[in-house]
Design an enzyme around this catalytic site. Structure first.
Site, PDB file in Angstrom:
ATOM      1  N   SER A  24      64.034  30.931  98.064  1.00 42.35           N
ATOM      2  CA  SER A  24      63.712  29.541  97.791  1.00 42.35           C
ATOM      3  C   SER A  24      64.936  28.662  98.030  1.00 42.35           C
ATOM      4  O   SER A  24      65.999  28.885  97.438  1.00 42.35           O
ATOM      5  CB  SER A  24      63.229  29.368  96.349  1.00 42.35           C
ATOM      6  OG  SER A  24      63.004  28.000  96.068  1.00 42.35           O
ATOM      7  N   LYS A  54      58.233  22.656  94.116  1.00 42.93           N
ATOM      8  CA  LYS A  54      59.029  23.556  93.275  1.00 42.93           C
ATOM      9  C   LYS A  54      58.645  23.322  91.819  1.00 42.93           C
ATOM     10  O   LYS A  54      57.833  22.455  91.488  1.00 42.93           O
ATOM     11  CB  LYS A  54      60.529  23.285  93.446  1.00 42.93           C
ATOM     12  CG  LYS A  54      61.043  23.319  94.876  1.00 42.93           C
ATOM     13  CD  LYS A  54      61.045  24.698  95.482  1.00 42.93           C
ATOM     14  CE  LYS A  54      61.598  24.669  96.903  1.00 42.93           C
ATOM     15  NZ  LYS A  54      61.436  25.988  97.582  1.00 42.93           N
ATOM     16  N   SER A  93      58.147  30.420  98.874  1.00 39.44           N
ATOM     17  CA  SER A  93      59.146  30.077  97.858  1.00 39.44           C
ATOM     18  C   SER A  93      58.570  29.966  96.454  1.00 39.44           C
ATOM     19  O   SER A  93      59.315  30.040  95.476  1.00 39.44           O
ATOM     20  CB  SER A  93      59.840  28.761  98.227  1.00 39.44           C
ATOM     21  OG  SER A  93      58.954  27.665  98.105  1.00 39.44           O
ATOM     22  N   SER A 132      55.297  28.120 102.775  1.00 39.50           N
ATOM     23  CA  SER A 132      56.329  29.145 102.606  1.00 39.50           C
ATOM     24  C   SER A 132      56.048  29.982 101.356  1.00 39.50           C
ATOM     25  O   SER A 132      55.180  29.655 100.549  1.00 39.50           O
ATOM     26  CB  SER A 132      57.712  28.503 102.485  1.00 39.50           C
ATOM     27  OG  SER A 132      57.907  27.962 101.187  1.00 39.50           O
TER      28      SER A 132
END
Length: 283
Positions: A227, A121, A60, A58
């Site tokens: 995100s 993250k 994010s 992704s």
């Protein structure tokens, strides 16, 4: 009277040859099986205690990580938990060895919603921290984290770069490009990184204060407009606070990257699709 066939020495020799071949084949199969099992055990050991490969699915973590990036995550910096091992077997609780994640680390963890899906993250809030977003600015323990406007993030649009939340334009050569507003944040302690924030009305730009519980961490994506992270509850599709036990490892090095334009049936396109300039980048 003796049966001529059973009395023929050549038959005995033939049976001996066949038996020897059978034993040789059986021995080769056993040796091959031992080799395969050994290789699997070595791979599992390295994956569990050393490095594990991950790919980015992704946007994010733009601009640091692109869709189609492949990286190695180191297991030992944070020590080991059940989630260090394949399938997360409940062999023990908590973490053993290693150190606690540091603010600013890019880390892979199992999302608390199912304790199975891998997310990546940045560590923003440590246990006991108060984290809040106000007007797109990050606040830690009541103080604004310095956020400086820098040059726009511009990257070619491709099958692995959908340009979600960004602006699509055509450059002078006719190539479709993505543009995002980019900023530099500086965490307490001096660690810096880039974030994207193009949408002033993004749902995560204004939040209530979050008090990070003991034994948990507050994780955020660098692409603040796109995100699903600790700013959102599990019911809202986020990850909420992440238990220390759920950490898998720390991102270390990029070993491959592709823009998604290659075809498996056309090997020569694998070269043109590779983002060679990204390979070997450290975190």
């Amino acid at each position: 009277m003796t049966d001529p066939e059973t009395a023929d020495p050549s038959n005995d020799a033939s049976r001996a040859v066949h038996q020897a071949r059978g034993e040789q084949m059986l021995g080769s199969m056993k040796e091959g099986l031992r080799t395969i099992v050994g290789a699997v055990l070595i791979a599992l050991f390295l994956r569990s205690f050393g490095y594990e490969p991950f790919n980015i699915p992704s946007e994010s973590m733009l601009p640091r990580l692109y869709v189609g990036d492949y990286l190695f995550v180191a297991k030992w910096p944070y020590g080991y938990s059940r989630y260090s091992f394949p399938m997360g077997p409940p062999i023990f609780e908590g973490r053993i060895a290693g150190s606690a994640p540091e603010r600013g680390d890019v880390a892979v963890f199992k999302t608390p919603s199912d304790n199975r899906t891998d997310f990546i993250k940045r560590v923003i809030g440590l246990p006991g921290d108060i984290v809040q977003m106000r007007g797109g600015a990050l606040y830690l323990n009541g103080d604004a984290v310095p956020k400086r406007r820098v040059a726009d993030f511009v990257v070619p649009q491709s099958p692995n770069m959908a340009c979600l939340k960004g602006e699509v334009f055509v450059d002078e050569s006719g190539e479709r490009m993505c543009r995002y507003l980019r900023y530099e944040e500086t965490l307490p302690g001096g660690r810096t990184y880039f974030v994207l924030d193009s949408d002033p009305a993004s749902p995560g730009d204004d939040t209530a204060p979050f008090v990070v519980p003991e034994g948990h961490y507050f994780m955020m994506g660098d692409n603040r407009d796109n995100s699903s992270d600790s700013r959102f509850s599990i019911a809202e599709g986020g990850v909420s606070f992440v238990p220390a036990e759920n950490f898998v490892g720390r991102a270390e090095i990029m070993f491959f990257s592709t823009d998604g334009s290659a075809s498996w049936l056309l090997p020569w396109t694998w070269v043109s699709a590779a983002r060679w300039e990204r390979i070997g980048r450290l975190f």
